[in-house]
Design an enzyme around this catalytic site. Structure first.
Site, PDB file in Angstrom:
ATOM      1  N   ALA A  66       1.608   9.028   4.189  1.00  8.62           N
ATOM      2  CA  ALA A  66       0.148   9.042   3.891  1.00  8.62           C
ATOM      3  C   ALA A  66      -0.231  10.559   4.065  1.00  8.62           C
ATOM      4  CB  ALA A  66      -0.739   8.189   5.103  1.00  8.62           C
ATOM      5  N   GLY A 112       3.393   4.973   4.533  1.00  4.60           N
ATOM      6  CA  GLY A 112       2.509   4.207   3.674  1.00  4.60           C
ATOM      7  C   GLY A 112       3.033   3.820   2.158  1.00  4.60           C
ATOM      8  N   GLU A 115       5.176   0.861   2.959  1.00  7.75           N
ATOM      9  CA  GLU A 115       4.266  -0.404   3.196  1.00  7.75           C
ATOM     10  C   GLU A 115       3.714  -0.776   1.811  1.00  7.75           C
ATOM     11  OE1 GLU A 115       2.480   0.279   7.300  1.00  7.75           O
ATOM     12  OE2 GLU A 115       2.168   1.940   6.366  1.00  7.75           O
ATOM     13  N   GLU A 135       6.446   6.647  11.418  1.00 10.64           N
ATOM     14  CA  GLU A 135       5.197   6.939  12.259  1.00 10.64           C
ATOM     15  C   GLU A 135       5.211   7.085  13.610  1.00 10.64           C
ATOM     16  OE1 GLU A 135       4.055   4.552   8.367  1.00 10.64           O
ATOM     17  OE2 GLU A 135       5.702   4.860   9.772  1.00 10.64           O
TER      18      GLU A 135
END
Length: 258
Positions: A66, A112, A115, A135
């Protein structure tokens, strides 16, 4: 519709979505998530499109995470909303889409990005790909479904190892663990995805949509609200502030556990 951060191609009932932010290693920002949402909704509603492939521009990254600069100063509420809206707009949308979605993972798939790949129904990776959920190195947890989908794919122990170490794994390990379906050379990545898509096209689209729904129903969704709540709570910690600041300043974080 014209997009700034993605491109869409149509070929023989296959729609290919390419995330096109190569200077940012195709990182997901708010605008890109919103564009991807619209693209997937449009393709799912197009009767001419029966399989979707999603990939990243260039040969370095599928999606390298991200865009951290967008949320480094968020509050708990803003963090929770970031995760909740992202899951609703894109990640849960893809997982429950009636049109089969194949992730063509070309390079880094981190945070992300991984994900996003895990939300897809099938994953194929090039042999130069690297995958991980970093993260915790930012004082966070995965917030786009990573704490739920990763254990479903690789098992609880391996998922916790990946999340707690914030490390990356290569394609061979990802294949052995069941994180991806296939590993190929980079030049064979899209051809193999198209080959799989063509096999899907030979079958009933109604049955394909029903199969996706039936398989997804076997997994409880109670963990996703908990992930959103916990992800948001991280934004109140000193470790989050230190982790994100260290990342933006390109230095090692000094976590205190507060």
């Amino acid at each position: 519709m014209n997009f700034e951060n993605i491109t869409i191609e149509h070929n023989q009932h296959i729609g290919t979505v390419t995330i096109n932010r190569p200077k940012k290693l195709n990182a997901l920002n708010k605008a890109t998530i919103e564009e991807l949402h619209q693209a997937f909704v449009d393709l799912d509603q197009d009767p001419e499109v029966r399989v979707i492939i999603v990939t990243g521009a260039g040969d370095r990254a599928f999606v390298a995470g991200a865009d951290i600069s967008e949320f480094a100063d968020f509050s708990v509420y803003q963090g929770s909303q970031l995760a909740a809206k992202g899951q609703e707009l894109l990640f849960n949308l893809i997982e429950n889409l009636s049109t089969p979605v194949i992730a063509a993972i070309n390079g880094f798939a981190l945070g992300g990005g991984l994900e996003l790949a895990m939300a897809c129904h099938i994953r194929v990776a090039s042999d130069n790909a690297r995958m991980g959920l970093p993260e915790t190195s930012l004082g966070l947890i995965p917030g786009y479904g990573g704490t739920q989908r990763l254990p479903q794919l690789v098992g609880k122990g391996r998922a916790l190892e990946m999340i707690l170490t914030a490390g990356m794994i290569g394609t061979e390990q990802a294949l052995m663990w069941g994180l991806i379906n296939h590993m190929v050379a980079l030049e064979q990545l899209l051809p193999l995805c198209e080959k799989i898509a063509t096999k899907i096209l030979n079958n009933s689209p109604v049955a394909a949509a029903a199969a996706i729904s039936a398989v997804n129903s076997g997994f409880s969704d109670q963990g996703y609200p908990k992930e959103i709540e916990t992800f948001g709570a991280c934004f109140a910690t000193q470790d989050f502030k230190e982790g994100t600041q260290a990342f933006l300043e390109k230095r090692k974080a000094n976590f205190t556990g507060n």
